[in-house]
Scaffold this motif. Structure first.
Motif, short mmCIF file in Angstrom:
data_model
loop_
_atom_site.label_atom_id
_atom_site.label_comp_id
_atom_site.label_asym_id
_atom_site.label_seq_id
_atom_site.Cartn_x
_atom_site.Cartn_y
_atom_site.Cartn_z
N TYR A 1 9.75 5.17 2.63
CA TYR A 1 10.33 4.65 3.87
C TYR A 1 9.42 3.58 4.48
CZ TYR A 1 11.83 4.33 8.69
OH TYR A 1 12.24 3.83 9.92
N ASN A 2 8.13 3.84 4.52
CA ASN A 2 7.19 2.90 5.12
C ASN A 2 6.91 1.69 4.24
OD1 ASN A 2 5.99 3.95 7.81
ND2 ASN A 2 6.05 5.78 6.52
N SER A 3 7.33 1.75 2.96
CA SER A 3 7.08 0.63 2.06
C SER A 3 8.04 -0.54 2.30
CB SER A 3 7.21 1.09 0.61
OG SER A 3 8.57 1.33 0.27
N GLY A 4 9.16 -0.28 2.97
CA GLY A 4 10.16 -1.32 3.16
C GLY A 4 11.34 -1.17 2.22
N VAL A 5 11.17 -0.42 1.11
CA VAL A 5 12.27 -0.09 0.21
C VAL A 5 13.05 1.05 0.85
CG1 VAL A 5 12.91 0.73 -2.09
CG2 VAL A 5 10.96 -0.81 -1.80
N HIS A 6 14.39 1.01 0.77
CA HIS A 6 15.17 2.06 1.42
C HIS A 6 14.77 3.42 0.87
CE1 HIS A 6 18.64 4.24 3.07
NE2 HIS A 6 18.63 3.27 3.97
N SER A 7 14.54 4.36 1.75
CA SER A 7 13.95 5.64 1.37
C SER A 7 14.83 6.47 0.46
CB SER A 7 13.61 6.44 2.63
OG SER A 7 14.75 6.56 3.46
N THR A 8 16.14 6.21 0.43
CA THR A 8 17.01 6.98 -0.46
C THR A 8 16.67 6.73 -1.93
OG1 THR A 8 18.65 5.20 -0.31
CG2 THR A 8 18.93 7.08 1.17
N ILE A 9 16.01 5.60 -2.22
CA ILE A 9 15.61 5.31 -3.60
C ILE A 9 14.65 6.38 -4.11
CG2 ILE A 9 14.56 3.59 -5.11
CD1 ILE A 9 17.25 2.78 -3.86
N ALA A 10 13.85 6.95 -3.22
CA ALA A 10 12.93 8.01 -3.62
C ALA A 10 13.71 9.21 -4.14
CB ALA A 10 12.05 8.42 -2.45
N GLY A 11 14.80 9.56 -3.46
CA GLY A 11 15.63 10.69 -3.91
C GLY A 11 16.21 10.44 -5.29
N VAL A 12 16.71 9.23 -5.52
CA VAL A 12 17.28 8.89 -6.82
C VAL A 12 16.22 9.00 -7.91
CG1 VAL A 12 18.38 7.08 -8.17
CG2 VAL A 12 18.97 7.37 -5.78
N ALA A 13 15.04 8.44 -7.65
CA ALA A 13 13.98 8.43 -8.66
C ALA A 13 13.59 9.84 -9.06
CB ALA A 13 12.77 7.66 -8.13
N MET A 14 13.45 10.73 -8.08
CA MET A 14 13.07 12.11 -8.40
C MET A 14 14.19 12.83 -9.14
SD MET A 14 10.82 13.34 -5.09
CE MET A 14 11.80 12.51 -3.81
N GLY A 15 15.45 12.55 -8.78
CA GLY A 15 16.56 13.16 -9.49
C GLY A 15 16.61 12.75 -10.95
N LEU A 16 16.31 11.48 -11.22
CA LEU A 16 16.35 10.98 -12.60
C LEU A 16 15.23 11.56 -13.46
CD1 LEU A 16 17.17 7.22 -11.96
CD2 LEU A 16 18.65 8.89 -13.08
N MET A 17 14.17 12.09 -12.83
CA MET A 17 13.05 12.62 -13.60
C MET A 17 13.31 14.03 -14.13
SD MET A 17 9.73 11.36 -11.44
CE MET A 17 9.37 9.61 -11.25
N LEU A 18 14.27 14.73 -13.57
CA LEU A 18 14.52 16.10 -14.01
C LEU A 18 15.17 16.11 -15.38
CD1 LEU A 18 15.83 17.70 -10.71
CD2 LEU A 18 13.68 18.16 -11.84
N ARG A 19 14.81 17.07 -16.19
CA ARG A 19 15.41 17.21 -17.52
C ARG A 19 16.79 17.83 -17.39
NH1 ARG A 19 15.50 21.38 -21.11
NH2 ARG A 19 13.80 22.51 -20.11
N CYS A 20 17.79 17.16 -17.97
CA CYS A 20 19.17 17.62 -17.87
C CYS A 20 19.77 17.97 -19.23
CB CYS A 20 20.03 16.56 -17.19
SG CYS A 20 19.61 16.30 -15.45
N SER A 21 18.95 18.01 -20.27
CA SER A 21 19.43 18.44 -21.59
C SER A 21 18.99 19.88 -21.84
CB SER A 21 18.88 17.51 -22.68
OG SER A 21 17.47 17.49 -22.63
N ALA B 1 0.84 -1.20 0.00
CA ALA B 1 0.00 0.00 0.00
C ALA B 1 0.87 1.25 0.00
CB ALA B 1 -0.92 -0.01 1.23
N ALA B 2 1.88 1.27 0.90
CA ALA B 2 2.79 2.42 0.95
C ALA B 2 3.61 2.51 -0.34
CB ALA B 2 3.71 2.31 2.17
N LEU B 3 4.05 1.36 -0.86
CA LEU B 3 4.84 1.37 -2.10
C LEU B 3 4.01 1.90 -3.27
CD1 LEU B 3 7.54 0.63 -3.41
CD2 LEU B 3 6.62 -1.66 -3.82
N GLY B 4 2.74 1.48 -3.31
CA GLY B 4 1.85 1.99 -4.36
C GLY B 4 1.65 3.49 -4.23
#
Length: 496
Positions: free
Chosen positions: A267-287, A229-232
């Motif tokens: 964090y509450n999903s069980g996946v390490h919360s730092t993954i959220a930071g990576v995912a949001m960073g990858l979404m930004l346009r860098c070109s 539920a939290a992961l979703g």
């Protein structure tokens, strides 16, 4: 343009980005010069745009690395004095809304919360390297990627072999796989080594690829039981984040609260919360698009990197590096298979892995070593990459979670291994420091004072015309001085 079409308006920067500065043709042409030159060389000259970006990024990382070093030393002193009880009390102090599952200790907040900022920046760095940096070209990317992969695989193998032979736990195999670029650059700053920008860029690219695989390791191997539920909810939040970016919605007051919600759900999903930071960073346009001086990703990275390097990572070090160190504890580092595996992985595995990966890539691809450097220089950089601090400490906590004694011993091993790697790399770099300084000075020379290093303007006729004018003025001044009766001093210093 005076007016923008809806599509163009939608594609503008998401956060406020400074208006692009006008560029004359000379500057634009000069910046593009040297882009393809030495592209097949290991540590060959960077293009001017890449050199400028690397210089800015490394400047911030170096300052952050010095702060990281200070925080680590402060933590060690605090934990090994009569005030050690207060260190434990502060580190274990709990704060946060328990109803949301976020009643965490300060150490936990530093590892799971502040490091999300660090990995957010890592995500932007990775995205930029993939779309605008060295990793965008598969031919250019293969060497640092192969070197980084070997630089992670060999330390893990060294750790596993050490523990298989010594009947230890193989749970910590991932601890020596990480490189701490900030700490490595802090060592360079302390040593005063004037590394050429290409060598620093190689180290930075290694660290970016290293971070990518460290993120994958954390996500795959250190994920606890999942709360779907939290992961979703986290995935829905990420989808909203991406949609807002796509629609061109602007304003930190929208994105920061959304990022906090995504982080809490992750964090509450069980996946390490730092993954959220990576995912949001990858979404930004860098070109960059036409008329843009900076892409949104580059601008946000410029804003957030000081927060990551200057606050988040040092605070993590302050709450994680404080382990009791005594003569017995230090000797135990070299007698227990788990801790010995970490030390050998960082000192031997990293150096052999990165050097071997670089040699293999150069041997079986078109890449070759820069004419000004030798293979011992590659080994020195490979040894420097053995400084694994921030991510190694984090993985050590995850690998031996629930065993505080072993966690502290692993942390001591990370500190010891990083120290040995720093001393070894410092010694090797000092042996060639004079050569590096000459290369650096040649790289920085700007005799025509136009803000562009002369080495990037050798094919520019306007540069040679400016230099001819400068030399002619100097020659005229020398001729004038030579015609003076006193030999050019302008004064009569002869005896009365």
């Amino acid at each position: 343009m005076a007016s923008a079409t809806p599509v163009a308006e939608r594609d503008r920067e998401v956060f406020s980005v400074p208006a692009p500065a006008p560029q004359n043709s000379k500057s634009s042409n000069s910046r593009d010069r040297g882009r393809d030159r030495d592209s097949s060389k290991v540590f060959g000259r960077l293009s001017l745009p890449e050199r400028t970006f690397v210089a800015e990024a490394l400047r911030t990382e170096t300052v952050g690395g010095v702060l990281l070093l200070i925080a680590a030393v402060a933590a060690l002193i605090w934990a090994n004095t009569p005030l050690s009880d207060s260190y434990a009390t502060v580190r274990e102090f709990h704060i946060g809304p328990g109803a949301l599952g976020l009643d965490l200790s300060l150490q936990h907040w530093a590892a799971d919360g502040l490091l999300a900022i660090f990995f957010f920046v890592a995500g932007i760095e990775l995205k930029r390297e993939l779309v605008a940096g060295d990793l965008r070209d598969p031919k250019a990317a293969i060497l640092p990627v192969v070197a980084a992969i070997c630089g992670m695989a060999v330390p893990a193998l060294v750790y596993v072999l050490t523990n298989v032979v010594g009947s230890g736990s193989t749970d910590g195999w991932a601890v020596p796989t990480a490189t701490d670029i900030a700490f490595a650059l802090a060592v360079l700053a302390v040593l005063g080594t004037s590394l050429p920008s290409a060598m620093r860029a190689f180290l930075l690219t290694l660290a970016v690829v290293d971070d990518l695989f460290a993120i994958l390791i954390i996500a795959v191997f250190f994920t606890s039981e999942l709360n779907f539920a939290a992961l979703g909810g986290a995935f829905i939040g990420l989808a909203v984040f991406w949609l807002l970016l796509r629609k061109g919605v602007r304003g930190w007051y929208i994105y920061v609260p959304l990022a906090v919600v995504i982080w809490g759900l992750m964090y509450n999903s069980g996946v390490h919360s730092t993954i959220a930071g990576v995912a949001m960073g990858l979404m930004l346009r860098c070109s960059r698009r036409d008329g843009e001086e900076h892409s949104p990703g580059e601008h946000i990275e410029h804003l957030v990197r000081p927060l990551s390097a200057g606050l988040a990572v040092p605070l993590f070090a302050l709450f994680s590096a404080g382990v009791a160190v005594s003569g017995g504890a230090l000797s135990d580092v070299f007698t227990q298979p788990e801790t010995l595996g970490v030390v050998l992985g960082l000192v031997v595995g990293k150096a052999v892995g990165i050097f071997g990966g670089t040699w293999l890539a150069a041997r079986f691809t078109r890449a070759s070593l820069s004419d000004e450097l030798a293979w011992p220089d590659v080994f020195a950089i490979a040894s420097l990459a053995g400084i694994g601090f921030t991510v190694s400490l984090l993985i050590g906590e995850l690998a031996f979670q629930g065993d505080q004694a072993m966690t502290d011993e692993i942390k001591a091993a990370v500190l010891m291994g990083s120290l040995i790697a720093a001393v070894l790399a410092g010694f090797l770099l000092k042996l060639r420091n004079a050569k590096y300084r000459r290369m650096w000075e040649e790289e920085e020379r700007d005799e025509d004072l136009d803000g562009i290093p002369d080495i990037y303007e050798q094919d520019n006729p306007e540069y040679h015309l400016r230099m001819a004018e400068i030399y002619e003025k100097k020659a005229a001044e020398h001729r004038r001085l030579s015609e003076l009766p006193t030999g050019g001093s302008g004064r009569d210093d002869s005896p009365a």
